[in-house]
Enzyme design. Sequence first.
Site, PDB file in Angstrom:
ATOM      1  N   ARG A   1     -20.512  14.974 -25.735  1.00  0.00           N
ATOM      2  CA  ARG A   1     -21.093  13.912 -24.916  1.00  0.00           C
ATOM      3  C   ARG A   1     -20.232  12.667 -24.984  1.00  0.00           C
ATOM      4  O   ARG A   1     -19.513  12.461 -25.957  1.00  0.00           O
ATOM      5  CB  ARG A   1     -22.486  13.557 -25.441  1.00  0.00           C
ATOM      6  CG  ARG A   1     -23.390  14.746 -25.550  1.00  0.00           C
ATOM      7  CD  ARG A   1     -24.675  14.362 -26.262  1.00  0.00           C
ATOM      8  NE  ARG A   1     -25.480  15.562 -26.497  1.00  0.00           N
ATOM      9  CZ  ARG A   1     -26.736  15.551 -26.899  1.00  0.00           C
ATOM     10  NH1 ARG A   1     -27.349  14.396 -27.136  1.00  0.00           N
ATOM     11  NH2 ARG A   1     -27.399  16.663 -27.083  1.00  0.00           N
TER      12      ARG A   1
ATOM     13  N   ASP B   1     -21.023   8.370 -24.316  1.00  0.00           N
ATOM     14  CA  ASP B   1     -22.130   7.445 -24.084  1.00  0.00           C
ATOM     15  C   ASP B   1     -21.973   6.664 -22.785  1.00  0.00           C
ATOM     16  O   ASP B   1     -20.900   6.639 -22.181  1.00  0.00           O
ATOM     17  CB  ASP B   1     -22.214   6.434 -25.236  1.00  0.00           C
ATOM     18  CG  ASP B   1     -22.716   7.083 -26.510  1.00  0.00           C
ATOM     19  OD1 ASP B   1     -23.450   8.079 -26.424  1.00  0.00           O
ATOM     20  OD2 ASP B   1     -22.357   6.579 -27.594  1.00  0.00           O
TER      21      ASP B   1
ATOM     22  N   ARG C   1     -16.684   4.668 -32.361  1.00  0.00           N
ATOM     23  CA  ARG C   1     -17.019   3.256 -32.187  1.00  0.00           C
ATOM     24  C   ARG C   1     -17.366   2.594 -33.526  1.00  0.00           C
ATOM     25  O   ARG C   1     -17.111   1.392 -33.711  1.00  0.00           O
ATOM     26  CB  ARG C   1     -18.155   3.102 -31.182  1.00  0.00           C
ATOM     27  CG  ARG C   1     -17.672   3.405 -29.755  1.00  0.00           C
ATOM     28  CD  ARG C   1     -18.823   3.640 -28.794  1.00  0.00           C
ATOM     29  NE  ARG C   1     -19.690   2.489 -28.699  1.00  0.00           N
ATOM     30  CZ  ARG C   1     -20.867   2.488 -28.075  1.00  0.00           C
ATOM     31  NH1 ARG C   1     -21.313   3.609 -27.495  1.00  0.00           N
ATOM     32  NH2 ARG C   1     -21.593   1.411 -28.033  1.00  0.00           N
TER      33      ARG C   1
END
Lengths: 271, 271
Positions: A61, A63, A209
């Site tokens: 995935r 974000d 991140r």
Amino acid sequence: MNPDKNDNVIQQRRIRIDVAYDGTAYAGWQVQPELVSVQQRLEETFAGVVGHSVKIHGSGRTDRGVHAKCQVAHLDVTTRIADISLQRAVNSRIAPDIRVTRLITVAPDFHARRSAHGKEYRYFVWCGEIMPPEKRLYATHCHHLLDVPAMSKAAQWFVGTHDFAAFSANPQREIDTTVRTIFKFTVTGRGPQVTFAVQGNGFLYKQVRSMVGFLMRVGVGAERPDAVKELLDAANPRVARVPSAQPQGLFLWRVWYGGSRVRVHPGKNPR
Amino acid sequence: MNPDKNDNVIQQRRIRIDVAYDGTAYAGWQVQPELVSVQQRLEETFAGVVGHSVKIHGSGRTDRGVHAKCQVAHLDVTTRIADISLQRAVNSRIAPDIRVTRLITVAPDFHARRSAHGKEYRYFVWCGEIMPPEKRLYATHCHHLLDVPAMSKAAQWFVGTHDFAAFSANPQREIDTTVRTIFKFTVTGRGPQVTFAVQGNGFLYKQVRSMVGFLMRVGVGAERPDAVKELLDAANPRVARVPSAQPQGLFLWRVWYGGSRVRVHPGKNPR
């Protein structure tokens, strides 16, 4: 209908797609109720081209607001349309912020997530006082100068196999382990732009991140480089001193399979 | 009130601003009824900061969808706010697709358009088969390979003082002459990207896009390089063989005054 006449039988085949996207307008890669995702747009567009519903499986995935230079996914189609025609048909129908950069038929056991050997993410930070307007959606603005050598030193603590519990967010889903392996982590400065490039065998939710967020705290002098080692060794859940860097600086850069690295090869001019 | 006490008198002063903008969301530089323009946004924002209405004068217009790395403008303000504080206040209030990259007090006779000695525009074309999503708003996609040496050869015919009637659109306003001087015109290829950079003393309406549009026809072999000379010599109004290249590839790159060139100087990292 004669099933022996192979040339008249439309066979199901598995295809692999490499996808570049600008994540600005999407709620991320994965389909979510009442939100527009990249996966959803691709599924709708492929379904319109091949004439049956499809399920697209990404390598992982991304974000909301995160981009991809090269996401990889697979899907099964039942169509006579050749690969190159399918790619062109999809690109002509889908919005220009999503591009299928490559489409090939693969073995039926190819799996975009399970077959992946590794991934690279890049994160871009702009440290100039003024953020150039055309970069604002593709880099994070930092008002402070960042100490690139200190961040690079700190980043080397991430390389290797560690428990990254302190550098990931609660995924709100069951995961068996928070141990991952980082192959390489570089931090480079070029003028006001700082680029973080990290390669690993897989990444936890918000891991990139979180690592970049902490390295930026090292870059402004708020943390020492070897604090990375202490946090990895303690392997406690993530706390406030490990902030998550903003999404718009992050690009899923490439995914590789079977030892061969996958890159987007743009066309070349004759000279 | 005592007008002799200078330190208590708020004096009017002229300021020069250098402005970068992403033109995607705007109807161009110039204020137009019922449309949102860059000039309008700047005037509204400066008025809110200084507390009186302002009129902003740009070095020239840019069309809908055209960007600026460095547009220059001037305005008169009556405020005690210092230059650097004024710049920061405006940048904090205005949308991030417009940035005041520099703000300085100038002599009262400085005029962004009339004082300009020259301008540079750059035009970006992407010739790869797939347009990268993050470039789609800042370059024009060309599906054909472009012959860079042929375009470069053709571009040299533009250099010098010529009547550019054949390479500009009807401006729907009176202009005294279609004669302009081009100082330099380079065409360079780097991978799939082709960059046109043109410097001149001034440009007619749609002149850059017309010149680039014609050069791209040379680049695909539809026109010979010396057709530029024939069109300049004939000086007839523009016809269909001189198409206007799309706006999103065009950037007003810099404007210079009094012999010194004006550039955007981004910040630097310490190393």
